[in-house]
Design a protein around this motif. Structure first.
Motif, PDB file in Angstrom:
ATOM      1  N   LYS A  81      38.231  51.833  31.524  1.00 26.15           N
ATOM      2  CA  LYS A  81      38.739  53.094  30.992  1.00 26.15           C
ATOM      3  C   LYS A  81      39.554  53.860  32.027  1.00 26.15           C
ATOM      4  N   HIS A  82      39.250  53.663  33.294  1.00 26.82           N
ATOM      5  CA  HIS A  82      39.940  54.394  34.349  1.00 26.82           C
ATOM      6  C   HIS A  82      41.163  53.657  34.905  1.00 26.82           C
ATOM      7  N   MET A  83      41.172  52.345  34.804  1.00 27.17           N
ATOM      8  CA  MET A  83      42.241  51.552  35.421  1.00 27.17           C
ATOM      9  C   MET A  83      43.648  51.932  34.955  1.00 27.17           C
ATOM     10  N   PRO A  84      43.889  52.224  33.675  1.00 28.49           N
ATOM     11  CA  PRO A  84      45.272  52.549  33.273  1.00 28.49           C
ATOM     12  C   PRO A  84      45.669  54.011  33.493  1.00 28.49           C
ATOM     13  N   LEU A  85      44.760  54.840  33.963  1.00 28.53           N
ATOM     14  CA  LEU A  85      45.080  56.263  34.106  1.00 28.53           C
ATOM     15  C   LEU A  85      46.100  56.512  35.215  1.00 28.53           C
ATOM     16  N   PRO A  86      46.954  57.515  35.040  1.00 28.13           N
ATOM     17  CA  PRO A  86      47.952  57.857  36.063  1.00 28.13           C
ATOM     18  C   PRO A  86      47.332  58.733  37.160  1.00 28.13           C
ATOM     19  N   ILE A  87      46.385  58.145  37.892  1.00 26.16           N
ATOM     20  CA  ILE A  87      45.638  58.881  38.912  1.00 26.16           C
ATOM     21  C   ILE A  87      45.697  58.147  40.237  1.00 26.16           C
ATOM     22  N   ASP A  88      45.410  58.897  41.302  1.00 23.11           N
ATOM     23  CA  ASP A  88      45.373  58.289  42.628  1.00 23.11           C
ATOM     24  C   ASP A  88      44.368  59.038  43.497  1.00 23.11           C
ATOM     25  N   ALA A  89      44.446  58.842  44.800  1.00 25.17           N
ATOM     26  CA  ALA A  89      43.482  59.422  45.730  1.00 25.17           C
ATOM     27  C   ALA A  89      43.359  60.933  45.588  1.00 25.17           C
ATOM     28  N   ALA A  90      44.455  61.607  45.365  1.00 22.87           N
ATOM     29  CA  ALA A  90      44.423  63.065  45.235  1.00 22.87           C
ATOM     30  C   ALA A  90      43.567  63.490  44.041  1.00 22.87           C
ATOM     31  N   HIS A  91      43.637  62.750  42.947  1.00 22.33           N
ATOM     32  CA  HIS A  91      42.828  63.058  41.763  1.00 22.33           C
ATOM     33  C   HIS A  91      41.347  62.818  42.042  1.00 22.33           C
ATOM     34  N   PHE A  92      41.046  61.721  42.727  1.00 25.68           N
ATOM     35  CA  PHE A  92      39.646  61.456  43.067  1.00 25.68           C
ATOM     36  C   PHE A  92      39.113  62.514  44.033  1.00 25.68           C
ATOM     37  N   ASP A  93      39.927  62.928  44.983  1.00 25.41           N
ATOM     38  CA  ASP A  93      39.502  63.979  45.914  1.00 25.41           C
ATOM     39  C   ASP A  93      39.229  65.287  45.182  1.00 25.41           C
ATOM     40  N   ARG A  94      40.091  65.622  44.239  1.00 29.62           N
ATOM     41  CA  ARG A  94      39.900  66.861  43.480  1.00 29.62           C
ATOM     42  C   ARG A  94      38.662  66.761  42.597  1.00 29.62           C
TER      43      ARG A  94
END
Length: 153
Positions: A81-94
């Motif tokens: 469910k998370h693999m196709p999301l347009p996210i990166d390290a900044a999103h995980f940090d937030r």
């Protein structure tokens, strides 16, 4: 002792050590997602995918029950469910910053530490999965960073 009895004992031991209960998990999940839904960076990611929040919140309560209490309530597969999301390290940090702040606000210190330690492991694992799905193999200590144009939902 049956498997169900062993699981019950594990849950009881964690609850005794941390103070975490199902009620605390629900309070944490609901308060955390209130913050996510108001967050400038994370809200657009969720808003683009979740229209009916209650089923998602129920699923997240089951997930955190399984993660924090080892209850076995969650039976999903979060990675795909998370693999196709347009996210990166900044999103995980937030995500981690909001989660840690929420846990600190509503949980006793031992419970907050228990939740946050697990959240950090989950975020690291999901970030590796998202990176891999985007053809990036992260080395030890590396973070996944997208170009800004790739991050908009």
């Amino acid at each position: 002792m049956t498997a169900a009895e062993r699981r019950e004992q594990v849950v009881a031991d964690i609850t005794a050590r941390t103070g975490i209960t199902e009620k605390m998990i629900e309070h944490l999940v609901r308060r955390f997602y209130e913050r996510v839904r108001a967050d400038e960076m994370l809200a657009p990611i969720f808003d683009a995918r979740i229209k009916d929040w209650e089923p998602h919140l129920q699923q997240m309560c089951a997930f955190w029950s399984s993660v924090a209490l080892m209850s076995g309530r969650y039976h999903g597969t979060p990675m795909p469910k998370h693999m196709p999301l347009p996210i990166d390290a900044a999103h995980f940090d937030r995500w981690l910053a909001l989660f840690a702040a929420t846990a600190a606000d509503i949980c006793p210190p031992e419970a907050a530490a228990h939740f946050v330690e697990r959240a950090q492991r989950i975020a690291a694992s999901l970030e590796l999965g998202v990176a891999g799905a985007n053809g990036v193999m992260l080395g030890l200590g590396e973070r996944f960073r997208r170009k800004q144009a790739e991050v908009t939902p």
